[in-house]
Each structure stands twice: as C-alpha cells, then as structure tokens.
Design a protein around this motif. Sequence first.
Motif, PDB file in Angstrom:
ATOM      1  N   ASN A  70       0.806  -1.226   0.000  1.00  0.00           N
ATOM      2  CA  ASN A  70       0.000   0.000   0.000  1.00  0.00           C
ATOM      3  C   ASN A  70       0.836   1.272   0.000  1.00  0.00           C
ATOM      4  O   ASN A  70       0.360   2.330   0.415  1.00  0.00           O
ATOM      5  N   ILE A  71       2.063   1.174  -0.436  1.00  0.00           N
ATOM      6  CA  ILE A  71       2.911   2.360  -0.525  1.00  0.00           C
ATOM      7  C   ILE A  71       2.566   3.109  -1.806  1.00  0.00           C
ATOM      8  O   ILE A  71       2.537   2.530  -2.889  1.00  0.00           O
ATOM      9  N   TYR A  72       2.276   4.402  -1.657  1.00  0.00           N
ATOM     10  CA  TYR A  72       1.929   5.197  -2.844  1.00  0.00           C
ATOM     11  C   TYR A  72       2.570   6.574  -2.775  1.00  0.00           C
ATOM     12  O   TYR A  72       3.087   6.993  -1.722  1.00  0.00           O
ATOM     13  N   TYR A 132      -7.021   2.195   4.824  1.00  0.00           N
ATOM     14  CA  TYR A 132      -6.487   1.820   3.517  1.00  0.00           C
ATOM     15  C   TYR A 132      -7.543   2.075   2.445  1.00  0.00           C
ATOM     16  O   TYR A 132      -8.422   1.237   2.219  1.00  0.00           O
ATOM     17  N   PRO A 133      -7.500   3.218   1.788  1.00  0.00           N
ATOM     18  CA  PRO A 133      -8.505   3.511   0.758  1.00  0.00           C
ATOM     19  C   PRO A 133      -8.267   2.684  -0.496  1.00  0.00           C
ATOM     20  O   PRO A 133      -7.175   2.144  -0.714  1.00  0.00           O
ATOM     21  N   LYS A 134      -9.297   2.604  -1.328  1.00  0.00           N
ATOM     22  CA  LYS A 134      -9.168   1.886  -2.587  1.00  0.00           C
ATOM     23  C   LYS A 134      -8.378   2.735  -3.582  1.00  0.00           C
ATOM     24  O   LYS A 134      -8.472   3.957  -3.574  1.00  0.00           O
ATOM     25  N   LEU A 135      -7.620   2.062  -4.442  1.00  0.00           N
ATOM     26  CA  LEU A 135      -6.848   2.781  -5.455  1.00  0.00           C
ATOM     27  C   LEU A 135      -7.733   3.620  -6.369  1.00  0.00           C
ATOM     28  O   LEU A 135      -7.400   4.779  -6.653  1.00  0.00           O
ATOM     29  N   PRO A 136      -8.869   3.090  -6.853  1.00  0.00           N
ATOM     30  CA  PRO A 136      -9.737   3.937  -7.686  1.00  0.00           C
ATOM     31  C   PRO A 136     -10.233   5.174  -6.957  1.00  0.00           C
ATOM     32  O   PRO A 136     -10.419   6.224  -7.559  1.00  0.00           O
ATOM     33  N   TRP A 137     -10.428   5.047  -5.633  1.00  0.00           N
ATOM     34  CA  TRP A 137     -10.873   6.199  -4.845  1.00  0.00           C
ATOM     35  C   TRP A 137      -9.790   7.279  -4.808  1.00  0.00           C
ATOM     36  O   TRP A 137     -10.090   8.467  -4.909  1.00  0.00           O
ATOM     37  N   LEU A 138      -8.537   6.866  -4.652  1.00  0.00           N
ATOM     38  CA  LEU A 138      -7.439   7.835  -4.666  1.00  0.00           C
ATOM     39  C   LEU A 138      -7.416   8.604  -5.987  1.00  0.00           C
ATOM     40  O   LEU A 138      -7.160   9.817  -6.011  1.00  0.00           O
ATOM     41  N   SER A 139      -7.717   7.903  -7.070  1.00  0.00           N
ATOM     42  CA  SER A 139      -7.687   8.527  -8.392  1.00  0.00           C
ATOM     43  C   SER A 139      -8.902   9.417  -8.625  1.00  0.00           C
ATOM     44  O   SER A 139      -8.778  10.554  -9.083  1.00  0.00           O
ATOM     45  N   SER A 140     -10.083   8.892  -8.314  1.00  0.00           N
ATOM     46  CA  SER A 140     -11.318   9.586  -8.683  1.00  0.00           C
ATOM     47  C   SER A 140     -11.754  10.631  -7.674  1.00  0.00           C
ATOM     48  O   SER A 140     -12.430  11.597  -8.029  1.00  0.00           O
ATOM     49  N   ASP A 141     -11.380  10.468  -6.391  1.00  0.00           N
ATOM     50  CA  ASP A 141     -11.841  11.395  -5.354  1.00  0.00           C
ATOM     51  C   ASP A 141     -10.727  12.285  -4.804  1.00  0.00           C
ATOM     52  O   ASP A 141     -10.886  13.506  -4.738  1.00  0.00           O
ATOM     53  N   LEU A 179      -0.893  16.567 -11.851  1.00  0.00           N
ATOM     54  CA  LEU A 179      -0.717  15.814 -10.614  1.00  0.00           C
ATOM     55  C   LEU A 179      -0.763  14.334 -10.971  1.00  0.00           C
ATOM     56  O   LEU A 179      -1.681  13.886 -11.670  1.00  0.00           O
ATOM     57  N   GLU A 180       0.227  13.557 -10.499  1.00  0.00           N
ATOM     58  CA  GLU A 180       0.322  12.151 -10.863  1.00  0.00           C
ATOM     59  C   GLU A 180       0.324  11.278  -9.620  1.00  0.00           C
ATOM     60  O   GLU A 180       0.877  11.651  -8.578  1.00  0.00           O
ATOM     61  N   LEU A 181      -0.306  10.110  -9.748  1.00  0.00           N
ATOM     62  CA  LEU A 181      -0.405   9.149  -8.652  1.00  0.00           C
ATOM     63  C   LEU A 181       0.346   7.874  -9.038  1.00  0.00           C
ATOM     64  O   LEU A 181       0.130   7.328 -10.119  1.00  0.00           O
ATOM     65  N   PHE A 182       1.228   7.403  -8.146  1.00  0.00           N
ATOM     66  CA  PHE A 182       2.012   6.191  -8.386  1.00  0.00           C
ATOM     67  C   PHE A 182       1.811   5.224  -7.214  1.00  0.00           C
ATOM     68  O   PHE A 182       1.551   5.652  -6.083  1.00  0.00           O
ATOM     69  N   ALA A 183       1.944   3.939  -7.488  1.00  0.00           N
ATOM     70  CA  ALA A 183       1.911   2.915  -6.442  1.00  0.00           C
ATOM     71  C   ALA A 183       3.100   1.994  -6.629  1.00  0.00           C
ATOM     72  O   ALA A 183       3.482   1.671  -7.759  1.00  0.00           O
ATOM     73  N   LEU A 184       3.681   1.556  -5.509  1.00  0.00           N
ATOM     74  CA  LEU A 184       4.844   0.678  -5.585  1.00  0.00           C
ATOM     75  C   LEU A 184       4.454  -0.698  -6.129  1.00  0.00           C
ATOM     76  O   LEU A 184       5.176  -1.289  -6.922  1.00  0.00           O
ATOM     77  N   SER A 185       3.278  -1.190  -5.696  1.00  0.00           N
ATOM     78  CA  SER A 185       2.831  -2.515  -6.137  1.00  0.00           C
ATOM     79  C   SER A 185       1.310  -2.520  -6.232  1.00  0.00           C
ATOM     80  O   SER A 185       0.624  -2.597  -5.210  1.00  0.00           O
ATOM     81  N   VAL A 186       0.812  -2.459  -7.444  1.00  0.00           N
ATOM     82  CA  VAL A 186      -0.637  -2.408  -7.645  1.00  0.00           C
ATOM     83  C   VAL A 186      -1.281  -3.757  -7.326  1.00  0.00           C
ATOM     84  O   VAL A 186      -2.377  -3.816  -6.740  1.00  0.00           O
ATOM     85  N   ASP A 187      -0.628  -4.838  -7.666  1.00  0.00           N
ATOM     86  CA  ASP A 187      -1.219  -6.167  -7.544  1.00  0.00           C
ATOM     87  C   ASP A 187      -1.496  -6.563  -6.094  1.00  0.00           C
ATOM     88  O   ASP A 187      -2.442  -7.312  -5.824  1.00  0.00           O
TER      89      ASP A 187
END
Length: 635
Positions: A136-138, A169-178, A152-160
């Motif tokens: 969950n490192i982002y 721990y929020p959802k990845l789509p939430w970080l992007s969309s909200d 503004l860009e969003l990266f994650a160390l390990s998506v899988d």
Amino acid sequence: MPKLFDIKFPGGCKSLPDGFWSAVDVWIKKPHVVNKRLCGVKETDSKDVDQDDLRLLLHDLELFTDVLLFMITGASAAHEADKPWSSSVRTFIPKVNCYGTNLHKEIILKDFGRQRVTFIPFEEDAEGKASLRKGNIYQIQLCNQDCEEWSLELFALSVDSWFSDGVAYPKLPWLSSDLLPKLVRWATECRSSEFRSTLSLLPVEKYSLMYQQLKDKYKAMVKVWPEVTDPEKFVYEDVAIATYLLVLWAEERAEKGLTARQSFVDLGCGNGLLVHILTNEGHPGRGIDVRRRKIWDMYGPQTLLEEKAITPSESFLFPGTDWLIGNHSDELTPWIPVIAARSSYSCRYFVLPCCFFDFCGKYQRRQCKKSQYKEYIDFIAEVSQVCGFNTDEDCLRIPSTKRVCLLGKSRNYQLSDEPEVEQQRAHYIHSRCTAPGVTVQRSDVSNDEDCCNGDGSCNGTPGSSWGAGFQPRDRVEAVRNCAALPRDFVDGVVLRVANALLGMTAGDGEGSCRDWNQGGSLSVSEVAGLLGQETLRLLKKECGGLQTLLRNNHQVFRVEGGRVYIRDWREKMPFRVDVKRKPVTPGALKTRLCWFHAHHPQGCPLQAESCAFAHGAHDLRPSTRPLKKIKNEAF
C-alpha cells in the motif's frame, strides 16, 4: 513504478507549487474532510531523515531498496539522491474503532526538490511492534511541463498487492477519482480558512472514543424525539457538543490536578438534551430556558431544567458554578462572557454563537471585508477580551454551518485588578448600547422597574438589569413564516403577482401551452418591484419574506431557481429519486377552493373530478386530517 492516474491543472494556475504543498497538508492533517470514515489523525512533528534513517525505519533491506528507488526515480541536480526528506508519522483515528488495540499509521516523506510526497503505511500492535503494509505504498507528484502546464500524478509501488478496507487503507480507484481532483482544487484555490481547524484544542483520539460511546448510549433518543425539530440533527449535534465539553473538562482536571467534576449552567438550554447528557456523565448542573419543551418530561428528575426568562442582571449570577454554557443562545450570546466574568473570578464559559445579536439588539455590521459570521465571532472574542478572559477559538465537528465556539478558560488579569476590569466592562457595554444606529430588539421593550434611573443609567443594585435595551424572547414564540398574516393581505399579494404573470402571455393565443395561459416568469426581485413599500415592510418582518409567502401558496405558484411561475397542475410535479414522496392524504382532498377556478381567466385546466381542490362551495369537503404542528421551536 506504475503511474495509475494523472490530472492536469487549469491553465494559468499561479498558486503552484506552493498550492500543491498546501493541498497535501490538508490530506495529511485533515484526511477526514475527504474520507468520512475517519475522525482525524494524530501527527508527530516533522523532522529531516536521510537514507540511513529510512533504512532504520523500514527494518527490511530489500524493501528499503525498493522504496528508495521508488522515491528517487528521476533524481536531478536540483535534488541529489542522498538529500534528506522531511518526515512525519500520522496515526489514523477511525470514527468507529474497527482495529482493536492495533494502531494504523503512515510514514510521510516530503521531497520538496522533486515536488513529491510518499506514504508508507504500517501497523503497530499493543506492544509497539510494527509491521509494514508493503503493498500500500503510494506517491503523489506535482509535474511541470515546459514551465507552463502542471499536472498531478499518482504512483503505487505494487498495484497487484494493494489492500483496502475503506478506512485506513482507501481503494486505489478512490485515490484517483476522489482524492486527486480535490488536491487539484485545493491547490488551485489555495485559500486559508477564516477559522481554526476542527477540534484544534483537544486530543482527537480521545474525542473520537468518547463520541462513539455517547452516540451508542443516546442514539435511542432519535426514535422517541417528541419535538417537531429534526431528531437526528439535534440529537447527534448535542452528543458532539457534549463530547467536546466532556473531553475539554477531563483535560482541564488532568492539567490542574482536580478530582471533582466541573459544575455548569446552560443558559438558553432549549430542548435540554445537552444538560441531560452532561448530568448523566457525572457533571452537576442545570439548564434554564424561557420556554419549557415537551421533551423535558422524558429526562427524569435528575436532569434539572428551569423555565425562566433570563435577563442579564445581578439576579442571574452564578458564583458557585465552574462553567457557563451558551449553545445557540441567541440574544444572550454576547452576555455570557459578561455573566461569567461577573459571577466569580474562577467562572469559565463556552459559547457557540449562531444568530447575530449585540447587547441590546440585532448586531449591526461594521466591516465589509469579512464574512458576517467571521465578523460576529470576532465581536464575541472582543467582548471576551474586554471581560478579562484569555480567549480560545475552536471549530466543532457538528452538522451545522455555525460551528465555531469560543472559550474563556482563564483570566488575563489578577484578582486584585477586578475593580478596574469591571469598570472597563461597564464602559464597553454602555458604549455598545448607546452607539448611533443601535435599535432594540422590539419596539415595545419595557425594562424592570428597578433597572434604570430616569436618565437611563443603571442602578447597579442587586436585582437590577445591566442592559437597558435588552429584552428576553417571549415565552410563546411568534409564528413568523407568513402563516399568521391576514388572509386578505395574502390573497391580495397572490392575485397581484398572478395577474402580472398571466398578463405577460395573455395575447399568445395558440402559442400558449395547450391553449391554457401558463403565464410568464419573473425573478423574486422583479416580483418585489410590483408591491408597495408598506407590503414589503410587512413581509420583511417574516422569516423568508416574499419568497416564503410565494412558496406557501404552492397551489398557485412554482418557485425555482429564484424565479416565480404559475403552476400547471396538469404537469407532474418533479421530485428527486432519493426523496420519499408522501401520498396525498384522502382527508386533504377538496378541503380548499381552487384558486384557478375562481381567478384564472380560463378557469382551472383540470376537470372538477380530477382537481384536488374544490370547484365551488358545493364541491368543498370538511377536512379530516389531524392538525399539523407548527414548527416554531427555537434553540
């Protein structure tokens, strides 16, 4: 490192890059404004860390290598790879504790050189043992292209291996969309609030725990609420205010080494629920209000509530009370610091201002550069300062737009200076009450016989009033929603406005909808221009004025977007899918005359059997509905 999402800033954004870091600080310090499942966070002070410090923090050489590459990708001369980062740790405080004794935290690493911030989550058990959430490192990064376009860009160390529970721990789509769109908006606006952050004077973790306990304990009040006011709003708002005071008082006892619970008096206690909760939680106190509420009988004898008009005077001092409370206390609000100061040197106060009152009437604005609310809060703070208090300001977490409270927890003078400070108070109050343009609350103000001398100066004897212009509210509150206006007056306004609307399309003929004249439309201000000054003066005394009168006559008018239309009952009334529509009560049909049948040049567009209103006296039926309660409770 995979890039998950990017969003561009609007062109010509001059707030960057500083605005980016301001927006990031909102997400770090106040994540609850976006993630509603959080109560807040507790953050450690930031400090600089280098690669060696980071290695010690992570405890895992392989992970350290991955994280380091994740953080320094794109290193340039502007920021060397070994340059230290600004580090802090935040502990999440959920609204509902779903983690037991485990603490969910994040290491936050700010890289000012490359305009990026990295979040490394970990969990800590009761023994202090930490385990990293590697998946969950982002990272969030501000990018600049050609010195003009920002994104503004969003990266994650390990998506899988990303894990989400929707809280810490929020959802990845939430970080992007909200989250990212909000960061862009905050960075663009780059506005600082007029007020402090919520719960800035309290430990948030203690507030969160206490609030959940009280909410579970008193939520049953929602189901048995006998007042006409919204039970969920008032119950949970008073639970939140009680939580704030209980935590505040617990901190005060710990700071001063006290064992006895603080006593209190709630001036203008309204429904009395705040008094009930504080009493049940062990604090001796009582509430006073000019009008008794039905719910008072439900609390039991241990909750002390008095029906009494409060007039600022020697008769209303509380020398043995620790705290005075003013929760939406209206005309008493500016007087509460005064009453607390004059009650005793040790008396403190808490006030949550709502309606804008001065000592002797409505508050008159003096500064146009501030919002009216901010100006009024500053006025109450000034009153507190003049009364000799060290004044604190905080923002509550309640379902209300008026959330800023003021506290006087200590004095800014020695007890021996009391006579001099009292002289300052008296002079200040007198200057406010005699200032040009000050009007009292009502034209029929009458003071107590022992209040003032013939020249208007106060006697200062026991039982006398301090403010010659102060008038407590009536025991029975007047209905001011246009319902008590004379029927002939209302009918005259309705007919005049309707004729004006119909006259706008009277000659349309075939162009009008199905040959029945629906009339035109006018803005509310244009409608006001049709009415005389005396009519407008009477309407101004009502809550909502002209617009309330028009909405009350919904049989004739439709008010939308600030414009007034003739209602066509052939059209289905629009409604939101999330709002439950109440079915028409059979006992309400044909109980009122149809306005269109009597006044429209073409009569009613509906046949008599299809219209909910009576087409003539012969069609009229007696009402079988129970009388509706008038919503006139004030808090």
